[in-house]
Scaffold this motif. Structure first.
Motif, short mmCIF file in Angstrom:
data_model
loop_
_atom_site.label_atom_id
_atom_site.label_comp_id
_atom_site.label_asym_id
_atom_site.label_seq_id
_atom_site.Cartn_x
_atom_site.Cartn_y
_atom_site.Cartn_z
N PRO A 38 0.81 -1.23 0.00
CA PRO A 38 0.00 0.00 0.00
C PRO A 38 0.83 1.27 0.00
CG PRO A 38 -0.16 -1.11 2.11
CD PRO A 38 0.57 -2.03 1.21
N LEU A 39 2.11 1.20 0.43
CA LEU A 39 2.89 2.43 0.59
C LEU A 39 3.07 3.20 -0.72
CD1 LEU A 39 5.57 1.43 3.23
CD2 LEU A 39 3.45 2.67 3.52
N PRO A 40 3.61 2.57 -1.80
CA PRO A 40 3.78 3.36 -3.03
C PRO A 40 2.45 3.84 -3.61
CG PRO A 40 4.31 1.07 -3.42
CD PRO A 40 4.15 1.22 -1.95
N MET A 41 1.38 3.02 -3.42
CA MET A 41 0.08 3.45 -3.96
C MET A 41 -0.39 4.72 -3.26
SD MET A 41 -1.89 -0.14 -4.18
CE MET A 41 -1.04 -1.65 -4.52
N LEU A 42 -0.31 4.71 -1.91
CA LEU A 42 -0.74 5.89 -1.15
C LEU A 42 0.11 7.09 -1.52
CD1 LEU A 42 -1.53 4.61 2.43
CD2 LEU A 42 -3.05 5.67 0.78
N LEU A 43 1.43 6.84 -1.64
CA LEU A 43 2.35 7.94 -1.94
C LEU A 43 2.01 8.58 -3.28
CD1 LEU A 43 4.78 9.07 -0.47
CD2 LEU A 43 6.24 7.72 -1.96
N VAL A 44 1.73 7.72 -4.27
CA VAL A 44 1.44 8.25 -5.61
C VAL A 44 0.09 8.96 -5.61
CG1 VAL A 44 0.82 7.52 -7.93
CG2 VAL A 44 2.93 6.76 -6.93
N LEU A 45 -0.88 8.43 -4.85
CA LEU A 45 -2.18 9.09 -4.77
C LEU A 45 -2.04 10.48 -4.16
CD1 LEU A 45 -4.99 8.15 -5.54
CD2 LEU A 45 -5.39 7.55 -3.17
N VAL A 46 -1.25 10.55 -3.07
CA VAL A 46 -1.03 11.85 -2.44
C VAL A 46 -0.30 12.78 -3.40
CG1 VAL A 46 0.24 13.00 -0.60
CG2 VAL A 46 -1.07 10.95 -0.10
N ALA A 47 0.71 12.22 -4.11
CA ALA A 47 1.47 13.04 -5.06
C ALA A 47 0.54 13.57 -6.15
CB ALA A 47 2.59 12.21 -5.69
N ALA A 48 -0.40 12.72 -6.61
CA ALA A 48 -1.31 13.16 -7.67
C ALA A 48 -2.20 14.30 -7.17
CB ALA A 48 -2.16 11.99 -8.15
N VAL A 49 -2.72 14.17 -5.94
CA VAL A 49 -3.62 15.20 -5.42
C VAL A 49 -2.86 16.50 -5.16
CG1 VAL A 49 -5.14 15.79 -3.53
CG2 VAL A 49 -5.23 13.52 -4.50
N VAL A 50 -1.65 16.37 -4.59
CA VAL A 50 -0.84 17.58 -4.36
C VAL A 50 -0.50 18.22 -5.71
CG1 VAL A 50 1.35 18.42 -3.50
CG2 VAL A 50 0.05 16.80 -2.16
N GLY A 51 -0.23 17.35 -6.71
CA GLY A 51 0.04 17.86 -8.06
C GLY A 51 -1.13 18.69 -8.58
N VAL A 52 -2.36 18.23 -8.27
CA VAL A 52 -3.53 18.99 -8.71
C VAL A 52 -3.59 20.34 -8.01
CG1 VAL A 52 -6.03 19.04 -8.64
CG2 VAL A 52 -4.88 16.98 -9.32
N LEU A 109 8.59 3.28 -9.08
CA LEU A 109 7.25 3.33 -9.64
C LEU A 109 6.45 2.21 -8.99
CD1 LEU A 109 7.19 1.98 -13.30
CD2 LEU A 109 8.91 1.39 -11.65
N ILE A 110 5.12 2.28 -9.10
CA ILE A 110 4.32 1.29 -8.38
C ILE A 110 4.58 -0.09 -8.95
CG2 ILE A 110 1.99 0.59 -7.76
CD1 ILE A 110 1.12 3.37 -7.88
N SER A 111 4.52 -0.23 -10.27
CA SER A 111 4.70 -1.54 -10.85
C SER A 111 5.26 -1.40 -12.25
CB SER A 111 3.35 -2.27 -10.90
OG SER A 111 3.46 -3.41 -11.67
N ASN A 112 6.38 -2.08 -12.49
CA ASN A 112 6.97 -2.03 -13.82
C ASN A 112 6.32 -3.12 -14.67
OD1 ASN A 112 8.54 -1.73 -16.04
ND2 ASN A 112 10.40 -2.55 -15.13
N VAL A 113 5.04 -2.88 -15.06
CA VAL A 113 4.35 -3.89 -15.85
C VAL A 113 4.92 -3.89 -17.26
CG1 VAL A 113 2.20 -4.09 -14.61
CG2 VAL A 113 2.51 -2.22 -16.18
N GLY A 114 4.94 -5.07 -17.87
CA GLY A 114 5.55 -5.21 -19.19
C GLY A 114 4.84 -4.42 -20.26
N ILE A 115 3.51 -4.25 -20.11
CA ILE A 115 2.77 -3.57 -21.17
C ILE A 115 2.72 -2.07 -20.94
CG2 ILE A 115 1.34 -5.50 -21.86
CD1 ILE A 115 -0.83 -4.30 -20.07
N GLY A 116 3.34 -1.60 -19.85
CA GLY A 116 3.51 -0.19 -19.49
C GLY A 116 2.63 0.82 -20.19
#
Lengths: 204, 391
Positions: free
Chosen positions: B50-64, B143-150
């Motif tokens: 949950p840590l990177p997900m929360l961090l990115v969510l917070v980053a997105a909202v602060v970015g807004v 990054l949250i997940s380095n998925v192959g189909i990025g």
């Protein structure tokens, strides 16, 4: 049971229930707009099932093609022609419903029988995961080249057909019936933006 | 033929993986630390998730929030006003005041509207945008997940958005909303194709759909190896299409005030309107981040950090150096993204809106052929100069 397999089971159950209920809703709901939106949900849960099978590329392609293109076009078409008029009652509707229900039930029974009698190879081939993109590309350009090219020819034909149907004004006579096409009805003469001789307002 | 293409595909992937320094890997360190406390690897991973997900969510909202403030200040500067100045220093608290106002507003559902679809519409607009942050890299492992189909995941997720727009446009039971929703869907479909073709040219050069591989492919010689020099046409196409997908001003037809009141947002108020607002700004930041990932070298510093570390006689694997390079990477990604956001805001307040027929003509009759030619030229250049164009 490990955490991973437990999560997978929960995801599979939720996706399957959404898929079945959504598909029933698409068929049974009387409101066509709800049906179209539910169809999008069905496509999305199918993509989720692909994701559970480690086929992430197929899942993303499913979302892009079916949700992003097919479903949006269906919705688009419905909303462009959405007139609030009641459809004329079809004679013998209950009998028709029973008959179509019987056909669907028979088809379901047949599919269930096939699913239970086929000797499935379990476990199947191990999923290729991230390699899938490369593998799909190789197959498309080697042993599946002919179907791939045929599909593109089919799409080209569909596109030309759509253009012919949509731009009948190009032809002076209808290519199907041979009847003359009234150009004025299809493409109205453009009204000029600036009227040359404005109507004089009556002086009070 | 199959074998040769296979070799072509496989060789550069292996070399890039081998050439790349390990970089800061927070996940591995975190899990190692918790396994040191006696947790099982699975439990440590579960604690990490949950840590990177929360961090990115917070980053997105602060970015807004930053974005809203920038929009107010830059628009004020363009129009020779002062802009917000009393809420906090330089008005930095103004976006929070805006957010609080929307939070406390009454949540109105029009009497003849379709309540269920009306509520579901904004949610469907916001969720794909937030999900797309899954593939935005801020560093080799950041990054949250380095998925192959990025990058393909982003393209397919962004195609869900028009359904939400159509839904809210239809459910509002208002002709302006319906027209706005239809326009949004038409615009989104039209501009997705040149966008995907522009991305495809980049993907062809880096032999991978993964965002991390795309950045690594541009990290050879600092600013000179960024994709913008090899894909200038693709960059312009992508930027125009990204603006159109975000419904930013030269292309904000779906919410054109003079024609459609506010398009599909007309009937919305309170938190549901705020969801649209959030969605559009998160999408703008996301698009800017992806432009910087695809064309401006992602987290890369204009001079490669490996060279800098070499000149300072520091080993690139030392913990402190890794920390510094990771911080530089995050700062560079955000800096590039916000330079692009600045450009988008400047465009919004200086360019007039196009007409709907001009918009569709631009998408289908200009950008689509150019994107196809760009793809073809990239393929030819890749065959002709495999060393430069990532053969």
């Amino acid at each position: 049971m490990t955490i991973a397999s437990f999560t997978q089971l929960i995801c599979f159950s939720i996706l399957s229930i959404t898929l079945v209920l959504g598909a029933l809703g698409v068929v049974l709901l009387p409101n066509i707009v709800y049906s179209a939106f539910l169809l999008g949900g069905v496509f999305l849960s199918v993509a989720g099932l692909y994701l559970l099978l480690n086929a992430s590329f197929v899942a993303a392609a499913q979302v892009l093609v079916y949700v992003g293109a097919v479903n949006v076009l269906i919705l688009f078409a419905i909303m462009l022609v959405n007139k609030k008029e009641n459809l004329a009652a079809v004679p013998g509707l209950p009998l028709r419903r029973v008959l179509s229900g019987l056909v669907c039930g028979g088809l379901l029974a047949l599919l269930i029988r096939v699913a239970f009698t086929t000797p499935w190879a379990l476990p199947g081939p191990s999923p290729v995961g991230e390699e899938a993109t490369i593998r799909i590309g190789e197959h498309l350009f080697s042993d599946y080249l002919l179907p791939f090219e045929l599909a593109s020819v089919l799409l080209l034909m569909a596109m030309i057909g759509a253009i012919v149907l949509a731009r009948r004004d190009v032809f002076s006579s209808d290519i199907v019936t041979g009847a003359p096409v009234d150009q004025g009805l299809i493409e109205k003469a453009r009204t000029p933006l600036l009227v040359q001789n404005p109507v004089q307002e009556p002086v009070r | 033929m199959v074998i040769t293409t296979d070799c072509l595909l496989a060789a550069p992937i292996v070399t890039t993986l081998a050439a790349v320094p390990p970089g800061l890997d927070l996940e591995a360190s975190f899990e190692a630390a918790f396994q040191g406390f006696g947790l099982s690897p699975g439990a440590a991973h579960l604690l990490w998730l949950p840590l990177p997900m929360l961090l990115v969510l917070v980053a997105a909202v602060v970015g807004v929030l930053v974005n809203v403030w920038l929009e107010r200040k830059i628009s004020a500067a363009v129009q020779q006003r002062i802009g917000p100045e009393y809420a906090g220093a330089l008005g930095v608290l103004q976006p929070i005041a805006d957010g609080l106002k929307l939070l406390f507003k009454e949540d109105v559902i029009p009497a003849r509207a379709d309540g269920l679809l009306f509520t579901l519409g904004p949610v469907l607009v916001l969720i794909p945008v937030i999900l797309s942050w899954l593939v935005v890299p801020f560093g080799q492992h950041l990054l949250i997940s380095n998925v192959g189909i990025g990058i393909f995941l982003w393209i397919s997720l962004s195609s869900i958005q028009p359904i939400g727009l159509l839904m809210s446009g239809y459910a509002s039971n208002n002709k302006y909303s319906l027209l706005g929703g239809l326009r949004a869907a038409a615009q989104s479909i039209s501009y997705e194709i040149p966008l995907a073709l522009a991305v495809l040219a980049v993907v062809m050069m880096s032999n991978s759909l993964s965002t991390v591989d795309i950045v690594n492919q541009q990290s050879g010689a600092g600013i000179l190896s960024w994709n913008i020099w090899r894909q200038p046409v693709g960059f312009v196409i992508f930027w125009i299409c990204a603006l159109a997908e975000c419904e930013r001003l030269p292309f904000d037809l779906p919410e054109a005030e003079e024609e459609l009141v506010a398009g599909y947002q007309t009937e919305y108020s309170g938190m549901k309107f705020a969801l649209f607002y959030l969605g559009s700004y998160i999408n703008l930041v996301l698009s800017a981040l992806l432009v910087s990932v695809l064309y401006l070298g992602g987290w890369g510093f204009p001079l490669p950090v490996e060279w800098l570390a070499g000149w300072l006689h520091q080993p690139i694997d030392a913990p402190l150096v890794q920390l510094i390079t990771a911080s530089v990477g995050i700062v560079m990604t955000v800096l590039k993204a916000y330079l692009l956001v600045f450009l988008a805001i400047l465009l919004r307040w200086t360019t007039p809106r196009v007409r709907i027929d001009q918009l569709l003509d631009l998408g289908w009759k200009f950008l689509l052929p150019i994107a196809l030619v760009n793809l073809l030229v990239t393929a030819a250049l890749k065959l002709a100069f495999p060393a430069v164009f990532g053969g």
